[in-house]
Design a protein around this motif. Structure first.
Motif, short mmCIF file in Angstrom:
data_model
loop_
_atom_site.label_atom_id
_atom_site.label_comp_id
_atom_site.label_asym_id
_atom_site.label_seq_id
_atom_site.Cartn_x
_atom_site.Cartn_y
_atom_site.Cartn_z
N PRO A 52 0.81 -1.23 0.00
CA PRO A 52 0.00 0.00 0.00
C PRO A 52 0.84 1.27 0.00
N LEU A 53 2.11 1.16 0.42
CA LEU A 53 2.98 2.33 0.48
C LEU A 53 3.85 2.46 -0.76
N ALA A 54 3.53 1.71 -1.83
CA ALA A 54 4.39 1.70 -3.01
C ALA A 54 4.60 3.09 -3.59
N ALA A 104 1.10 10.31 2.30
CA ALA A 104 1.80 11.56 1.99
C ALA A 104 3.29 11.30 1.98
N CYS A 105 3.99 12.06 1.16
CA CYS A 105 5.44 12.02 1.16
C CYS A 105 5.96 13.43 0.90
N VAL A 106 7.19 13.68 1.31
CA VAL A 106 7.81 14.99 1.14
C VAL A 106 9.17 14.79 0.49
N LEU A 150 0.11 14.61 -1.50
CA LEU A 150 -0.98 13.90 -0.84
C LEU A 150 -1.56 12.91 -1.84
N LEU A 151 -1.59 11.64 -1.47
CA LEU A 151 -1.94 10.58 -2.40
C LEU A 151 -2.91 9.59 -1.74
N GLY A 152 -3.74 8.98 -2.58
CA GLY A 152 -4.53 7.83 -2.15
C GLY A 152 -5.53 8.08 -1.04
#
Length: 403
Positions: A65-67, A94-96, A117-119
């Motif tokens: 799920p974190l792909a 989310a990732c930065v 912001l994703l998914g």
């Protein structure tokens, strides 16, 4: 507030929450960019192609799920629990990371820290309860704590619920409109002219080539870890096409692109196709199997989940640049034929990019509804306005890891 209405947002525990998150994502029908089905809630709706309203491309995340965020050291997955039973009814990732700002060299710093912001997912049985709002608010708080100057999200023009949530409630502004251009993988190879030589670059040579072709001052969202992307195990290669016998009276031409294997992380499927179309394509496959010497353009069964190869970093130069780029797209198609899991080769690209016109695509496998939205997370810092139109010649880089 009554106890059964309480919503709690917390960071996910991968060992504990993984089954519930996978079940939640399975229940949420998703569209081409991972948006949730049209329900009028503060989730987001599925992408549908305006030109063929009866058909739509849907995507199903598979595996990790974190792909989409794991490649970035600073990433998080938040879940929303509901009621006394603490049922997981919502999720957001989310990732930065550091990306180029672009702007034609007018920016004091070529790179800036941006959050993705994703998914966003909300259980169909728990919508209209403010769960999506709570997830986005908490995700933004995490992004600020990580030092992000801006936050971005992607949705579609027909996604009124998503636009209302992000642009209405949270102040995001639309600012870029990339196009998804797809083409099915045929049973037979596509022609690459003899006068075009296709060479594969090492990750080191590819990084050097892109450093010249995608300067950060003229490119938006180019990741600072571009060398790591090019060396990633899912980047199947970076290829350059040149003329075998170029006319010395003309400037040399070339084209370059990289191929990303997304078959391990997501599956696409065409929904709502007429029965006649399904039968016609099935018959075409049957005839091709019986008489392959006819080289009919049969394509895989696109009405079942299928994988895709994503092309990124498309650049071209010189009078033969467009023709060379088409040859590279044909080469990528021929590479994809070797993988039974891949049924479509696609690219996400700005319509203003000259390379877009050279990419072979099928209308029914393409979509122009993407909308990228952005927000300044620290308005008091008097940061520049990224919503202004891009300067002429500015390039947009779409990272395949976030697809």
């Amino acid at each position: 507030m009554e106890e059964w209405k309480v919503v709690r947002v917390r960071e996910a525990d991968m060992e504990k929450d993984l089954p519930a998150v996978e079940e939640l994502e399975h229940r949420c029908q998703v569209g081409l960019c991972g948006d949730t089905a049209p329900t009028g809630d503060d989730g987001v709706v599925a992408k549908k192609k305006k030109k063929k309203k009866c058909m739509s491309l849907c995507v199903e995340q598979i595996g990790d799920p974190l792909a989409r965020v794991r490649h970035t050291p600073e990433h998080v997955m938040l879940v929303a629990e509901f009621g006394e039973e603490k049922e997981i009814v919502g999720v957001i990732k989310a990732c930065v990371k550091m990306v180029s700002r672009g702007g034609g060299g007018k920016q004091p710093k070529p790179y800036v820290k941006v959050a993705y912001l994703l998914g966003l997912r909300v259980s169909p049985s728990h919508r209209r309860l403010g769960i999506g709002t709570a997830l986005v608010r908490r995700a933004e708080e995490w992004c600020r704590a990580m030092g992000a100057a801006h936050a971005t999200m992607a949705t579609t023009a027909s996604n009124a619920a998503s636009l209302a949530l992000f642009t209405g409630r949270f102040g995001y502004k639309p600012f870029r409109r990339p196009e998804f251009l797809g083409r099915p993988v045929h049973a037979h190879g596509l022609h690459v002219p003899r006068g075009h030589r296709v060479l594969e670059l090492s990750p080191e040579m590819a990084a050097a080539a892109y450093a010249r072709q995608l300067p950060p001052q003229d490119t938006e969202f180019l990741p600072a870890d571009m060398p790591a992307l090019l060396a990633h195990k899912l980047t199947l290669g970076t290829f350059v096409a040149v003329e075998s016998n170029p006319d010395q009276s003309l400037p040399p031409s070339f084209a370059v692109l990289s191929v990303w294997d997304s078959t391990r992380s997501l599956r696409l499927r065409v929904r709502g196709a007429p029965a006649l179309l399904r039968a016609s394509l099935a018959a075409l496959r049957a005839v091709d199997r019986a008489a392959p010497w006819m080289r009919l353009p049969s394509i895989p069964d696109i009405f079942r989940p299928f994988g895709t190869y994503l092309l990124y970093g498309l650049r071209m130069s010189g009078p033969e640049g467009p023709a060379l780029l088409r040859s590279l797209c044909h080469h990528a198609h021929n590479v994809a034929r070797k993988n039974p899991a891949c049924a479509v080769v696609a690219v996400d690209i700005s319509p203003d990019d000259p390379a877009a016109a050279a990419v072979p695509s099928w209308r029914r496998f393409s979509c122009d509804e993407d909308i990228w939205c952005i927000k300044n997370l620290n308005p008091g810092d008097n940061a520049d306005d990224w919503t202004a139109p891009a300067p002429p010649g500015n390039l947009l880089f779409v990272d395949p890891r976030e697809f």
